[in-house]
Design an enzyme around this catalytic site. Structure first.
Site, mmCIF file in Angstrom:
data_model
loop_
_atom_site.group_PDB
_atom_site.id
_atom_site.type_symbol
_atom_site.label_atom_id
_atom_site.label_comp_id
_atom_site.label_asym_id
_atom_site.label_seq_id
_atom_site.Cartn_x
_atom_site.Cartn_y
_atom_site.Cartn_z
ATOM 1 N N THR A 323 -0.660 -4.716 3.087
ATOM 2 C CA THR A 323 -1.481 -3.471 2.704
ATOM 3 C C THR A 323 -2.803 -3.570 3.137
ATOM 4 O O THR A 323 -3.467 -4.563 3.423
ATOM 5 C CB THR A 323 -1.238 -2.969 1.313
ATOM 6 O OG1 THR A 323 -1.862 -4.244 0.705
ATOM 7 C CG2 THR A 323 0.361 -3.141 0.734
ATOM 8 N N CYS A 324 -2.938 -2.302 3.306
ATOM 9 C CA CYS A 324 -4.695 -2.038 3.563
ATOM 10 C C CYS A 324 -5.517 -2.066 2.337
ATOM 11 O O CYS A 324 -6.169 -1.375 2.171
ATOM 12 C CB CYS A 324 -4.859 -0.827 4.388
ATOM 13 S SG CYS A 324 -3.877 -0.435 5.556
ATOM 14 N N ASP A 325 -5.486 -3.169 1.846
ATOM 15 C CA ASP A 325 -6.315 -3.584 0.582
ATOM 16 C C ASP A 325 -6.350 -5.124 0.456
ATOM 17 O O ASP A 325 -5.627 -5.990 0.575
ATOM 18 C CB ASP A 325 -5.393 -3.342 -0.863
ATOM 19 C CG ASP A 325 -6.287 -3.063 -1.998
ATOM 20 O OD1 ASP A 325 -6.945 -4.229 -2.200
ATOM 21 O OD2 ASP A 325 -6.142 -2.318 -2.681
ATOM 22 N N ASN A 366 0.764 2.492 0.799
ATOM 23 C CA ASN A 366 0.790 2.643 2.051
ATOM 24 C C ASN A 366 2.012 3.073 2.571
ATOM 25 O O ASN A 366 2.482 2.489 3.671
ATOM 26 C CB ASN A 366 0.632 0.827 2.662
ATOM 27 C CG ASN A 366 -1.038 0.856 2.434
ATOM 28 O OD1 ASN A 366 -1.471 -0.113 3.361
ATOM 29 N ND2 ASN A 366 -1.712 1.136 1.648
#
Ligand SMILES: *Cc1c(COP(=O)(O)O)cnc(C)c1O
Length: 376
Positions: A323-325, A366
């Site tokens: 994920t974009c975290d 996401n």
């Protein structure tokens, strides 16, 4: 470990798209039977929160298990299988009024609490119910500690149980949790001694408790070998004998969650990307903290990874989720030794992922769907 049945399932279903969990119900059955054999003195209350999948609940119900639930939804899921309310406890110490009412109306008569405010709720809403007080015990030796947020000091428990009696509740017993993934069997010894002290103090004030709830804590096999369940049983048996409870106790409860289901499950994931960042190699899987591996918070639970290259040369690798975290990194302090040849598209089997995974998977972060589950 990956069981034979999981291996067969994967061989027969090569086209399933990762990530997904496959869980061997025969293994759960074996766990239940082993525990029942090793601890014949205890009633087994499966901690539903570890994995509430219907095939698991149904199997355990058929084997005669009882259930510890944390919410009305869990209670209903168990009742739907035909389990009698008398085999269910509401062990969450943090409950809304409305949820207490719902569960009480469903016929559940065994409630946990650990402070005066929660006791007041129960006195108001569940007159005559059996209650047990959770005491705080040392969680040293646990990879996933559960102290601080839960449990009261032993002296307070004594006062609260007297209060419970005076408010028209049945002061039924005490509970504790030695911490999840507890790798030291002796932790049960000191916890039982603490509980025994409280029971003695209450006895001298005319309150005779009937139940001791030993909670969960029995471990799964992650990155290190763990003591066999028989070792825990031996410590518990000796501690109970030493406590000299004069046969006063009618019921001993154990609440395994992780032990019952973790090792039965394997998650199949796929490498999305491998990258070299400076002198550090990074492996990005299609499952991370938000896909079900939340127990990697603080790298507390350390899963084992198996690939088709096992036995080949390895390099230290940071492992991260997709994920974009930036917090979605699984192991960075404890880098993993993973095969040098591992590349995007390869499968990675993550062992012992049957507990505290599917329930932790985000719904849609996401745009990634929750972890798929197969119970075989
Ligand atoms: C979570 C929980 C359990 C199960 O703990 P495990 O370590 O998974 O066995 C048992 N009892 C209570 C009250 C819990 O909250």
């Amino acid at each position: 470990m990956m069981t034979e049945r999981v291996r067969d399932f994967l061989a027969r279903n090569p086209d399933l798209e990762p990530p997904f969990l496959v869980l061997d119900l025969d293994e759960v059955k074996k766990r239940y039977q082993t525990l029942a054999t090793e601890m014949p003195f205890a009633d087994i209350y499966y901690a539903v929160k570890a994995n509430p999948a219907r095939p698991i609940l149904s199997l355990l119900a058929g084997l005669g298990s009882c259930f510890d639930c944390a919410s009305p939804r869990e209670v209903r899921d168990v009742l739907d299988l035909g389990v009698a309310p008398s085999r269910i406890s509401y062990g969450n110490t943090i409950k809304k009024d409305a949820d207490i009412r719902t569960v009480w109306d469903l016929g559940i008569d065994l409630f946990a609490f650990d402070c005066e405010e929660e006791l007041e709720k129960l006195a108001r809403m569940t007159p005559g119910a059996r209650v047990f007080c959770r005491i705080v015990v040392d969680n040293t030796g646990a990879d996933w500690p559960l102290s601080r947020k839960f449990g009261c000091e032993p002296e307070i428990a004594t006062d609260l149980m007297l209060m419970a009696r005076d408010r028209g509740l049945v002061p039924y017993g005490l509970s504790f949790h030695v911490g999840s993934q507890q790798t030291d069997p002796l932790s049960f010894n000191s916890a039982i001694a603490t509980a025994t002290g409280v029971m003695g103090a209450l006895r001298s004030k005319g309150v005779h408790l009937q139940m001791l709830n030993l909670g969960g804590g029995l471990p799964a096999h992650y990155d290190r070998a763990i003591p066999a369940v028989g070792n825990y049983a031996a410590v518990i048996k000796a501690a109970l004998a030493e406590a000299d409870l004069n046969g006063g106790l009618k019921q001993i409860i154990v609440e395994p969650g992780r032990y019952m289901v973790a090792d039965a499950g394997t998650t199949v994931s796929e490498v999305v990307l491998t990258a070299q960042r400076g002198d550090q190699r990074w492996i990005y899987l299609d499952i991370g903290k938000f896909g079900g591996l939340a127990e990697t918070i603080d790298e507390a639970i350390r899963y084992r990874f198996v690939t088709k290259y096992n036995g080949a040369a390895t390099v230290p690798s940071v492992v991260a989720g997709p994920t974009c975290d930036s917090c979605d990194v699984l192991y960075e302090k404890n880098v993993c030794q993973l095969p040098a040849a591992l590349k995007a598209g390869d499968r990675v089997h993550i062992l012992s992922t049957g507990a505290y995974t599917t329930v932790y998977a985000a719904a849609n972060f996401n745009g990634i769907p929750p972890l798929q589950e197969f119970y075989i």
